[in-house]
Design a protein around this motif. Structure first.
Motif, PDB file in Angstrom:
ATOM      1  N   THR A  29     -17.694 -41.851  14.109  1.00 44.33           N
ATOM      2  CA  THR A  29     -18.985 -41.923  13.403  1.00 44.33           C
ATOM      3  C   THR A  29     -20.096 -42.529  14.249  1.00 44.33           C
ATOM      4  OG1 THR A  29     -18.670 -44.099  12.368  1.00 44.33           O
ATOM      5  CG2 THR A  29     -17.753 -42.172  11.199  1.00 44.33           C
ATOM      6  N   LYS A  30     -19.964 -42.504  15.569  1.00 52.07           N
ATOM      7  CA  LYS A  30     -21.031 -42.962  16.456  1.00 52.07           C
ATOM      8  C   LYS A  30     -21.969 -41.799  16.759  1.00 52.07           C
ATOM      9  CE  LYS A  30     -18.416 -46.605  18.861  1.00 52.07           C
ATOM     10  NZ  LYS A  30     -17.944 -47.077  20.183  1.00 52.07           N
ATOM     11  N   GLU A  31     -23.282 -42.103  16.782  1.00 52.80           N
ATOM     12  CA  GLU A  31     -24.260 -41.081  17.120  1.00 52.80           C
ATOM     13  C   GLU A  31     -24.232 -40.836  18.628  1.00 52.80           C
ATOM     14  OE1 GLU A  31     -25.976 -39.283  15.202  1.00 52.80           O
ATOM     15  OE2 GLU A  31     -26.026 -40.289  13.264  1.00 52.80           O
ATOM     16  N   GLN A  32     -24.150 -39.558  19.009  1.00 55.75           N
ATOM     17  CA  GLN A  32     -24.077 -39.193  20.414  1.00 55.75           C
ATOM     18  C   GLN A  32     -25.199 -38.213  20.746  1.00 55.75           C
ATOM     19  OE1 GLN A  32     -21.716 -40.541  22.349  1.00 55.75           O
ATOM     20  NE2 GLN A  32     -20.347 -41.411  20.802  1.00 55.75           N
ATOM     21  N   MET A  33     -25.798 -38.369  21.924  1.00 59.66           N
ATOM     22  CA  MET A  33     -26.811 -37.430  22.386  1.00 59.66           C
ATOM     23  C   MET A  33     -26.376 -36.841  23.721  1.00 59.66           C
ATOM     24  SD  MET A  33     -30.899 -37.965  23.171  1.00 59.66           S
ATOM     25  CE  MET A  33     -30.606 -39.288  24.348  1.00 59.66           C
ATOM     26  N   ALA A  34     -26.316 -35.513  23.765  1.00 59.61           N
ATOM     27  CA  ALA A  34     -25.954 -34.823  25.006  1.00 59.61           C
ATOM     28  C   ALA A  34     -27.220 -34.475  25.778  1.00 59.61           C
ATOM     29  CB  ALA A  34     -25.159 -33.557  24.688  1.00 59.61           C
ATOM     30  N   ILE A  35     -27.172 -34.629  27.095  1.00 61.94           N
ATOM     31  CA  ILE A  35     -28.334 -34.367  27.940  1.00 61.94           C
ATOM     32  C   ILE A  35     -27.948 -33.404  29.061  1.00 61.94           C
ATOM     33  CG2 ILE A  35     -30.050 -35.385  29.495  1.00 61.94           C
ATOM     34  CD1 ILE A  35     -29.784 -37.973  27.954  1.00 61.94           C
ATOM     35  N   ALA A  36     -28.773 -32.369  29.248  1.00 59.09           N
ATOM     36  CA  ALA A  36     -28.573 -31.399  30.328  1.00 59.09           C
ATOM     37  C   ALA A  36     -29.864 -31.292  31.128  1.00 59.09           C
ATOM     38  CB  ALA A  36     -28.184 -30.034  29.764  1.00 59.09           C
ATOM     39  N   LEU A  37     -29.745 -30.990  32.407  1.00 57.96           N
ATOM     40  CA  LEU A  37     -30.897 -30.829  33.287  1.00 57.96           C
ATOM     41  C   LEU A  37     -30.913 -29.428  33.873  1.00 57.96           C
ATOM     42  CD1 LEU A  37     -30.936 -34.169  35.339  1.00 57.96           C
ATOM     43  CD2 LEU A  37     -32.395 -33.548  33.408  1.00 57.96           C
ATOM     44  N   ARG A  38     -32.105 -28.847  33.954  1.00 54.14           N
ATOM     45  CA  ARG A  38     -32.284 -27.571  34.651  1.00 54.14           C
ATOM     46  C   ARG A  38     -33.224 -27.820  35.827  1.00 54.14           C
ATOM     47  NH1 ARG A  38     -34.089 -24.286  30.721  1.00 54.14           N
ATOM     48  NH2 ARG A  38     -32.045 -23.395  30.253  1.00 54.14           N
ATOM     49  N   TYR A  39     -32.820 -27.346  37.008  1.00 58.39           N
ATOM     50  CA  TYR A  39     -33.631 -27.590  38.196  1.00 58.39           C
ATOM     51  C   TYR A  39     -33.482 -26.425  39.168  1.00 58.39           C
ATOM     52  CZ  TYR A  39     -29.083 -28.925  40.140  1.00 58.39           C
ATOM     53  OH  TYR A  39     -27.769 -28.923  40.532  1.00 58.39           O
TER      54      TYR A  39
ATOM     55  N   CYS B 188     -32.593 -21.214  43.568  1.00 58.29           N
ATOM     56  CA  CYS B 188     -31.851 -20.756  42.386  1.00 58.29           C
ATOM     57  C   CYS B 188     -31.993 -21.780  41.257  1.00 58.29           C
ATOM     58  CB  CYS B 188     -30.371 -20.561  42.720  1.00 58.29           C
ATOM     59  SG  CYS B 188     -30.057 -19.314  43.984  1.00 58.29           S
ATOM     60  N   VAL B 189     -32.163 -21.261  40.037  1.00 52.74           N
ATOM     61  CA  VAL B 189     -32.248 -22.138  38.873  1.00 52.74           C
ATOM     62  C   VAL B 189     -30.837 -22.554  38.460  1.00 52.74           C
ATOM     63  CG1 VAL B 189     -32.977 -22.339  36.472  1.00 52.74           C
ATOM     64  CG2 VAL B 189     -34.370 -21.038  38.096  1.00 52.74           C
ATOM     65  N   VAL B 190     -30.623 -23.840  38.371  1.00 49.38           N
ATOM     66  CA  VAL B 190     -29.304 -24.382  38.062  1.00 49.38           C
ATOM     67  C   VAL B 190     -29.397 -25.253  36.811  1.00 49.38           C
ATOM     68  CG1 VAL B 190     -27.376 -25.772  38.904  1.00 49.38           C
ATOM     69  CG2 VAL B 190     -28.752 -24.438  40.519  1.00 49.38           C
ATOM     70  N   LYS B 191     -28.443 -25.115  35.917  1.00 49.68           N
ATOM     71  CA  LYS B 191     -28.376 -25.953  34.718  1.00 49.68           C
ATOM     72  C   LYS B 191     -27.101 -26.778  34.776  1.00 49.68           C
ATOM     73  CE  LYS B 191     -28.427 -25.787  29.647  1.00 49.68           C
ATOM     74  NZ  LYS B 191     -28.497 -24.920  28.461  1.00 49.68           N
ATOM     75  N   ARG B 192     -27.247 -28.079  34.602  1.00 43.84           N
ATOM     76  CA  ARG B 192     -26.100 -28.975  34.680  1.00 43.84           C
ATOM     77  C   ARG B 192     -26.066 -29.934  33.492  1.00 43.84           C
ATOM     78  NH1 ARG B 192     -24.346 -25.838  37.570  1.00 43.84           N
ATOM     79  NH2 ARG B 192     -23.816 -25.987  39.800  1.00 43.84           N
ATOM     80  N   PHE B 193     -24.881 -30.095  32.941  1.00 43.71           N
ATOM     81  CA  PHE B 193     -24.667 -31.085  31.883  1.00 43.71           C
ATOM     82  C   PHE B 193     -24.567 -32.456  32.550  1.00 43.71           C
ATOM     83  CE2 PHE B 193     -21.398 -33.584  29.579  1.00 43.71           C
ATOM     84  CZ  PHE B 193     -22.123 -33.843  28.442  1.00 43.71           C
ATOM     85  N   VAL B 194     -25.421 -33.401  32.118  1.00 44.48           N
ATOM     86  CA  VAL B 194     -25.472 -34.717  32.750  1.00 44.48           C
ATOM     87  C   VAL B 194     -24.510 -35.689  32.081  1.00 44.48           C
ATOM     88  CG1 VAL B 194     -26.940 -36.681  33.357  1.00 44.48           C
ATOM     89  CG2 VAL B 194     -27.863 -34.356  33.439  1.00 44.48           C
ATOM     90  N   GLY B 195     -24.508 -35.712  30.764  1.00 41.88           N
ATOM     91  CA  GLY B 195     -23.603 -36.627  30.085  1.00 41.88           C
ATOM     92  C   GLY B 195     -23.929 -36.779  28.613  1.00 41.88           C
ATOM     93  N   ILE B 196     -23.103 -37.564  27.943  1.00 39.24           N
ATOM     94  CA  ILE B 196     -23.291 -37.876  26.526  1.00 39.24           C
ATOM     95  C   ILE B 196     -23.588 -39.353  26.412  1.00 39.24           C
ATOM     96  CG2 ILE B 196     -22.195 -37.978  24.264  1.00 39.24           C
ATOM     97  CD1 ILE B 196     -20.566 -35.556  24.999  1.00 39.24           C
ATOM     98  N   LYS B 197     -24.640 -39.670  25.698  1.00 39.36           N
ATOM     99  CA  LYS B 197     -25.089 -41.052  25.577  1.00 39.36           C
ATOM    100  C   LYS B 197     -25.010 -41.515  24.139  1.00 39.36           C
ATOM    101  CE  LYS B 197     -27.100 -44.767  27.330  1.00 39.36           C
ATOM    102  NZ  LYS B 197     -26.452 -45.598  28.365  1.00 39.36           N
ATOM    103  N   HIS B 198     -24.378 -42.670  23.923  1.00 46.43           N
ATOM    104  CA  HIS B 198     -24.332 -43.263  22.580  1.00 46.43           C
ATOM    105  C   HIS B 198     -25.695 -43.851  22.244  1.00 46.43           C
ATOM    106  CE1 HIS B 198     -23.334 -45.666  19.142  1.00 46.43           C
ATOM    107  NE2 HIS B 198     -23.534 -46.789  19.797  1.00 46.43           N
ATOM    108  N   VAL B 199     -26.188 -43.567  21.038  1.00 49.10           N
ATOM    109  CA  VAL B 199     -27.474 -44.116  20.607  1.00 49.10           C
ATOM    110  C   VAL B 199     -27.274 -44.903  19.324  1.00 49.10           C
ATOM    111  CG1 VAL B 199     -28.922 -42.385  21.718  1.00 49.10           C
ATOM    112  CG2 VAL B 199     -28.011 -41.928  19.447  1.00 49.10           C
ATOM    113  N   THR B 200     -28.012 -46.007  19.210  1.00 52.48           N
ATOM    114  CA  THR B 200     -27.865 -46.867  18.031  1.00 52.48           C
ATOM    115  C   THR B 200     -28.544 -46.268  16.811  1.00 52.48           C
ATOM    116  OG1 THR B 200     -29.826 -48.116  18.756  1.00 52.48           O
ATOM    117  CG2 THR B 200     -27.664 -48.959  19.416  1.00 52.48           C
TER     118      THR B 200
END
Length: 246
Positions: free
Chosen positions: A12-22, A28-40
């Motif tokens: 039941t923890k809130e999680q935020m996933a973050i991805a970067l496109r560069y 070449c355009v690349v999309k990468r998953f950076v990580g999942i961050k717990h938010v209060t």
């Protein structure tokens, strides 16, 4: 940068996933998953602090952002206090783009719910999935019946065997904010149609209360109707086309 909307994990923890496109050195355009961050919390300020913490961990800076994209929730795209605005206050070059996949989902939800027969169909699907998967006992019956159906189909040559084939024996619940999940649910219903009928039959016979028996009986009749089967295959075909765009 594309923060996905927050969701709760099993704890039941809130999680935020973050991805970067560069753009890499080869252009070449690349999309990468950076990580999942717990938010209060899911407030815009809390999300921005979480992003800054994650960026700091990877030696990244918000000042180098040239775009941000996510869904249309007020805490994300609010004109004054949304995450979009907080980041733009710090970096005016981080232009905001509403996630196109989310826009497509909103269009599909609105279009489907505008048609009474399709809206009723998805409501019926949701109720069937809830009843069939309401207990461990029912899920066990579903898995056992599906295994029997697969063995029978394999012996008759109706389906092919191979790595990764015919293994899905679970029903995922659909979500309006994840319209692609409706497609997955319909695929499961098509695959496990006979097994789900068997589970509803068991509930009609063995349920502990009359209300449960009546509900299962109503769903059983609805599931075996021409309208339900027609809409099932119609929406499976339609959502199969849009699924690649989601």
């Amino acid at each position: 940068m594309m923060p996905r909307e927050t969701t709760r994990d099993v704890s039941t923890k809130e999680q935020m996933a973050i991805a970067l496109r560069y753009v890499d050195k080869r252009g070449c355009v690349v999309k990468r998953f950076v990580g999942i961050k717990h938010v209060t919390s899911t407030s815009a300020l809390s999300l921005k602090n979480a992003i800054e913490d994650l960026f700091s961990t990877h030696n990244l800076s918000i000042s180098r952002l040239r775009g941000q994209g996510y869904d249309g929730a007020s805490n994300m795209q609010g004109e004054f206090n949304g995450l979009k605005s907080l980041i733009l206050q710090e970096n005016e070059c981080a232009y905001y783009v509403h996630c196109f996949a989310h826009q497509l989902q909103l269009v599909l939800v609105a279009s489907a719910k505008n048609h009474v027969h399709i809206a009723n169909f998805f409501a019926l699907v949701s109720n069937i999935v809830n009843v069939v998967g309401a207990s461990c006992k029912r899920r066990d019956v579903l898995r056992e019946n599906q295994a029997t159906q697969i063995i029978k189909a394999l012996s008759l040559g109706d389906i092919a065997s191979g790595k990764g084939l015919n293994q899905k024996t679970t029903l995922g619940r659909a979500s309006d904010t994840r319209w692609g999940s409706h497609y997955g649910t319909l695929l499961s219903v098509v695959t496990m149609f006979d097994s789900m009928i068997d589970v509803l039959d068991v509930v009609v016979e063995d349920a502990s209360s009359l209300d449960q028996k009546l509900e299962a009986f109503r769903l059983l009749k609805g599931m075996q109707s021409f309208d339900f089967v027609f809409n099932l295959h119609l929406m499976k075909s339609v959502l199969g086309i849009t699924n690649d765009l989601s």
